[in-house]
Design an enzyme around this catalytic site. Sequence first.
Site, PDB file in Angstrom:
ATOM      1  N   ASP A  80      63.535 -27.686 -73.013  1.00 38.94           N
ATOM      2  CA  ASP A  80      62.720 -27.283 -71.864  1.00 38.94           C
ATOM      3  C   ASP A  80      61.242 -27.182 -72.214  1.00 38.94           C
ATOM      4  O   ASP A  80      60.861 -27.126 -73.371  1.00 38.94           O
ATOM      5  CB  ASP A  80      63.216 -25.959 -71.287  1.00 38.94           C
ATOM      6  CG  ASP A  80      63.209 -24.812 -72.298  1.00 38.94           C
ATOM      7  OD1 ASP A  80      63.354 -25.075 -73.504  1.00 38.94           O
ATOM      8  OD2 ASP A  80      63.069 -23.647 -71.882  1.00 38.94           O
ATOM      9  N   GLU A  95      65.604 -22.636 -73.168  1.00 38.24           N
ATOM     10  CA  GLU A  95      65.351 -21.827 -74.361  1.00 38.24           C
ATOM     11  C   GLU A  95      64.246 -20.824 -74.081  1.00 38.24           C
ATOM     12  O   GLU A  95      64.257 -19.709 -74.605  1.00 38.24           O
ATOM     13  CB  GLU A  95      64.974 -22.727 -75.547  1.00 38.24           C
ATOM     14  CG  GLU A  95      64.891 -22.001 -76.883  1.00 38.24           C
ATOM     15  CD  GLU A  95      63.547 -21.354 -77.162  1.00 38.24           C
ATOM     16  OE1 GLU A  95      63.518 -20.403 -77.965  1.00 38.24           O
ATOM     17  OE2 GLU A  95      62.527 -21.783 -76.570  1.00 38.24           O
ATOM     18  N   GLU A  96      63.308 -21.188 -73.240  1.00 35.99           N
ATOM     19  CA  GLU A  96      62.199 -20.303 -72.898  1.00 35.99           C
ATOM     20  C   GLU A  96      62.607 -19.242 -71.879  1.00 35.99           C
ATOM     21  O   GLU A  96      61.808 -18.404 -71.503  1.00 35.99           O
ATOM     22  CB  GLU A  96      61.015 -21.118 -72.348  1.00 35.99           C
ATOM     23  CG  GLU A  96      60.430 -22.109 -73.324  1.00 35.99           C
ATOM     24  CD  GLU A  96      59.734 -21.454 -74.516  1.00 35.99           C
ATOM     25  OE1 GLU A  96      59.515 -20.229 -74.504  1.00 35.99           O
ATOM     26  OE2 GLU A  96      59.409 -22.189 -75.460  1.00 35.99           O
TER      27      GLU A  96
END
Length: 179
Positions: free
Chosen positions: A98, A164-165
């Site tokens: 991402d 992931e963020e």
Amino acid sequence: MKKLILITVLLFGSISMAQEPNLTNDYKLVEKKVIEWRREIHQNPELSNREFKTAEKIAAHLNSLGIAVQTGVAHTGVVGILKGNQPGKVVALRADIDALPVTERNNLEFKSTVSSEFLGEQVGVMHACGHDTHTAILMGVAEVLSKNKDKIKGTVKFIFQPAEEGAPPGEEGGALLMV
């Protein structure tokens, strides 16, 4: 490219190769591809849980290598499974796919000009944390290892993780869903 070499060397050591492979030519052949993939992914970033085109690119590449592919994992994640020709342990390698809601401000020929809606506002989107590089390197490692399947004892899982963020508000995503 140095990361690609390091990851592959570590992986080979971890899963016990039947014989010492000569991977120099494989590295050289994939290096230009890794750079091209990184630039294309960098130029076309997607926010968390919206990594549809990135996931398609990854899945198509893994399929082209004869690697078993699972898509739609944790929404847009991709998992590739490469079984070596000999029994052994399972090793997992992970990359995050991402991007962030950040406007890119530089003059790179492959800079992101993508914008998207984030928290109700139009924002620039870019790979500010290196996820484009992580993804491209893992795609390259998959290619090198698929060409050396006969030397692998065990199984390699290639995990391409979305969000992931952090998932957008009101959504689930990321590592916990991948597990």
